[in-house]
Design a protein around this motif. Structure first.
Motif, short mmCIF file in Angstrom:
data_model
loop_
_atom_site.label_atom_id
_atom_site.label_comp_id
_atom_site.label_asym_id
_atom_site.label_seq_id
_atom_site.Cartn_x
_atom_site.Cartn_y
_atom_site.Cartn_z
N ILE A 329 124.91 -85.18 59.98
CA ILE A 329 124.96 -86.23 61.00
C ILE A 329 124.51 -85.64 62.33
N ARG A 330 123.39 -86.10 62.84
CA ARG A 330 122.81 -85.62 64.10
C ARG A 330 122.62 -84.10 64.02
N TYR A 331 121.99 -83.67 62.97
CA TYR A 331 121.78 -82.23 62.73
C TYR A 331 120.53 -81.77 63.48
N ASN A 332 120.67 -80.72 64.26
CA ASN A 332 119.59 -80.20 65.09
C ASN A 332 118.95 -78.99 64.42
N LEU A 333 117.72 -79.14 63.96
CA LEU A 333 116.97 -78.05 63.35
C LEU A 333 116.32 -77.13 64.37
N ARG A 334 116.37 -77.52 65.64
CA ARG A 334 115.68 -76.82 66.73
C ARG A 334 114.17 -77.03 66.66
N ASP A 335 113.74 -78.07 65.96
CA ASP A 335 112.32 -78.43 65.97
C ASP A 335 112.06 -79.36 67.15
N LEU A 336 110.97 -79.10 67.84
CA LEU A 336 110.57 -79.95 68.97
C LEU A 336 109.66 -81.06 68.48
N GLY A 337 109.87 -82.27 68.97
CA GLY A 337 109.02 -83.38 68.54
C GLY A 337 109.58 -84.71 68.98
N GLY A 338 109.25 -85.75 68.23
CA GLY A 338 109.70 -87.09 68.58
C GLY A 338 109.32 -88.07 67.50
N VAL A 339 109.70 -89.32 67.71
CA VAL A 339 109.35 -90.40 66.79
C VAL A 339 108.79 -91.57 67.59
N ILE A 340 107.96 -92.34 66.92
CA ILE A 340 107.37 -93.53 67.51
C ILE A 340 107.11 -94.52 66.38
N THR A 341 107.35 -95.79 66.63
CA THR A 341 107.10 -96.77 65.58
C THR A 341 105.60 -96.99 65.42
N HIS A 342 105.22 -97.48 64.27
CA HIS A 342 103.82 -97.79 64.01
C HIS A 342 103.31 -98.83 65.01
N ARG A 343 104.15 -99.79 65.33
CA ARG A 343 103.76 -100.84 66.28
C ARG A 343 103.53 -100.27 67.67
N GLU A 344 104.41 -99.36 68.10
CA GLU A 344 104.25 -98.72 69.41
C GLU A 344 102.99 -97.87 69.44
N LEU A 345 102.73 -97.15 68.35
CA LEU A 345 101.52 -96.34 68.27
C LEU A 345 100.28 -97.22 68.38
N SER A 346 100.30 -98.34 67.68
CA SER A 346 99.16 -99.26 67.72
C SER A 346 98.91 -99.75 69.14
N GLN A 347 99.97 -100.07 69.86
CA GLN A 347 99.83 -100.55 71.23
C GLN A 347 99.28 -99.47 72.15
N LYS A 348 99.78 -98.24 71.99
CA LYS A 348 99.30 -97.15 72.84
C LYS A 348 97.83 -96.83 72.57
N LEU A 349 97.44 -96.90 71.31
CA LEU A 349 96.03 -96.67 70.99
C LEU A 349 95.15 -97.78 71.54
N ALA A 350 95.67 -99.01 71.48
CA ALA A 350 94.91 -100.14 72.02
C ALA A 350 94.67 -99.98 73.52
N GLU A 351 95.64 -99.39 74.22
CA GLU A 351 95.47 -99.14 75.65
C GLU A 351 94.34 -98.16 75.93
N SER A 352 94.00 -97.37 74.91
CA SER A 352 92.87 -96.44 75.03
C SER A 352 91.64 -96.98 74.30
N SER A 353 91.66 -98.29 74.02
CA SER A 353 90.53 -98.98 73.37
C SER A 353 90.27 -98.45 71.97
N ILE A 354 91.34 -98.09 71.26
CA ILE A 354 91.22 -97.61 69.89
C ILE A 354 91.98 -98.55 68.97
N ASN A 355 91.31 -99.02 67.93
CA ASN A 355 91.93 -99.89 66.95
C ASN A 355 92.54 -99.02 65.85
N ILE A 356 93.86 -99.12 65.69
CA ILE A 356 94.53 -98.27 64.71
C ILE A 356 94.00 -98.50 63.29
N GLY A 357 93.52 -99.69 63.01
CA GLY A 357 92.99 -100.00 61.70
C GLY A 357 91.73 -99.23 61.36
#
Length: 494
Positions: A329-357
């Protein structure tokens, strides 16, 4: 009490639905639909809540851990309020039985994996039969989805014996293909390919440096074979992927940890395409992930794992599976990183004029997990972890070196030929006037010392000779010790 009964019934019904959906790869992929992701994330948190309740009631170590961390239950349960587990404050503090439900290791069906600790003392991880069956089922589904259930010959070149990855890969995939567990042995890999010949399709599993070494030095003509590759244990650069793709049809990396379980996340056509794009467009990588150098990128199922990020940018994992022998439960591996939903990724790519498809034809909407590497002071090398305490023990244990060396730094890198190397920077004490051992003798000393104190390093030396270890000596506060380059893993002896 009523709330717990309702939660248990809800999760039981959802489990039945999950089992029905997961019977075949085609139906399992329904879970990857974009519209279902918010629901899966919500169910994943419900499962995490159920694990917390079970652990609070039945796991002696977790009950004592909450008290030790000063956790006080509040109205309106929130996962983010719970204390963070680490190897130091939980695994090393409580015994293996205490960390299991009901304070005991199940009497039957249990497998115990092993991984090396920072002092060379192994850490052991208990896997129940139900837990292993769940992991096995998901691994098999992923295999069938990616490789279309073609009946490959599966060649497991991960380290075998008690080590988590090699053992679990063999146990999980024996039912879906022709499996041979080889270990990291190039001669055996070559002999196996020669024995069965080019008429089969082969799926090879192994550590990236071992596979690179095999590709570069094999006596076989690999162009005659249909080879696919799954790597793990450490990340790979896109340069190395491109190099391996000269011999393999596909190169896919899987993310996991012996502390938790294997195959938490897996590279997909989408994540590989995205990483390659970010490798070419460093500004895009900076916008998406906060760094110019793109991380390893995976997709994972939020139904099974709740992944958070703390203020230091470290990943925290909660496994929602109640069939585990011991809660995480909430185990910390000491790995650096993050998570993002597919929908959020699609929106961020669209802001850079990139179609995730356009990144790939076939893609799922499972969330994105990105990993930069270890946030603690360990250095991954051929699937083993080299710890600063290993080097400290070697220096401190030598009556001459301990008087000459002030500090050290470690770095694992790929040279211009894409070979993995381990460099040990040594900083002499202030105003040092004496004479150190030669670089060759220092390399021999550290290589032998690592083999002695680090069992994982000792195991993987089957894949290389001591020439992969480099020693570089620096005067006090010069070289990498001037300004303290943060890209180099650093540890002082004090």
């Amino acid at each position: 009490m009523l709330d717990r009964i309702v939660l248990a019934l809800t999760l039981w019904l959802l489990w039945i639905v999950r089992q029905i959906i997961s019977i075949k790869p085609g139906s399992y992929m329904l879970l990857s639909a974009d519209a279902l992701q918010p629901l899966l994330a919500r169910i994943g948190r419900l499962r995490a809540h159920a694990v917390y309740l079970k652990a609070s009631d039945r796991c002696p170590a977790y009950r004592d851990f909450q008290k030790a961390e000063g956790y006080v239950k509040r109205a309106g349960w929130k996962l983010s309020d719970l204390p963070v587990m680490t190897k130091e404050n939980y695994v090393k503090k409580f015994g293996i039985e205490e960390r299991c439900y009901d304070g005991r290791i199940p009497a039957t069906g249990v497998v115990i994996d092993e991984s090396s600790g920072s002092s060379g003392v192994p850490n052991n991880w208990v896997r129940s039969a139900e837990e292993r069956q769940d992991v096995k089922h998901i691994l098999q589904l992923n295999y069938q989805i990616i490789y279309r259930d073609e009946g490959c010959i599966l060649l497991n070149c991960f380290a075998l014996g008690p080590w988590a990855t090699g053992m679990n890969v063999s146990m999980s995939l024996v039912d879906v293909g022709i499996l041979k567990s080889i270990g990291p042995d190039q001669k055996k890999l070559e002999n196996t390919l020669e024995l069965f010949g080019p008429g089969y399709r082969y799926l090879v599993f192994g550590y990236p440096p071992f596979i690179k070494q095999f590709v570069d030095s094999t006596r076989l003509d690999l162009d005659k074979y249909r080879l696919d590759l799954i790597v793990g244990g450490e990340g790979i650069s896109e340069g190395l992927r491109s190099h391996l793709l000269k011999c393999f049809q596909t190169v896919i990396s899987s993310y996991g940890a012996s502390d938790l379980e294997i195959n938490i996340g897996v590279e997909t056509e989408l994540t590989i395409g995205l990483r390659r794009l970010c490798n070419q467009n460093r500004e895009l990588s900076e916008r998406l992930f906060g760094r110019e150098t793109p991380p390893m990128i995976f997709q994972y199922n939020a139904l099974d794992y709740v992944i958070e990020t703390n203020e230091a940018g470290e990943l925290l994992f909660t496994i929602g599976r109640q069939t585990s022998s011991a809660p995480k439960i909430r185990y910390n591996l000491r790995d650096l990183g993050g998570v993002i939903t597919h929908r959020e990724l699609s929106q961020k790519l669209a802001e850079s004029s990139i179609n995730i498809g356009e990144l790939c034809v076939r893609q799922s909407s499972f969330p994105i997990l990105y990993v930069f590497g270890r946030g603690d002071l360990t250095v991954p090398f051929y699937g083993a972890k080299v710890y600063p305490t290993d080097i400290e023990d070697i220096v401190s244990g030598d009556p001459i070196l301990v008087k000459q060396i002030n500090s050290f730094q470690l770095i694992s890198y790929e040279d211009e030929h894409l070979n993995r190397r381990l460099k040990i920077h040594l900083e002499t004490v202030k105003d040092f006037q004496g004479e150190l051992l030669s670089v060759d003798r220092l390399r021999d000393l550290f290589f032998a010392g690592l083999c002695d104190c680090n069992q994982d390093f000792r195991e993987v030396t089957k894949m290389f000779d001591r020439s992969v270890v480099e020693i570089e000596v620096h005067a006090y506060e010069t070289g990498p010790f001037h300004g303290r380059d943060i890209r180099v893993k650093n540890k002082y002896i004090g």
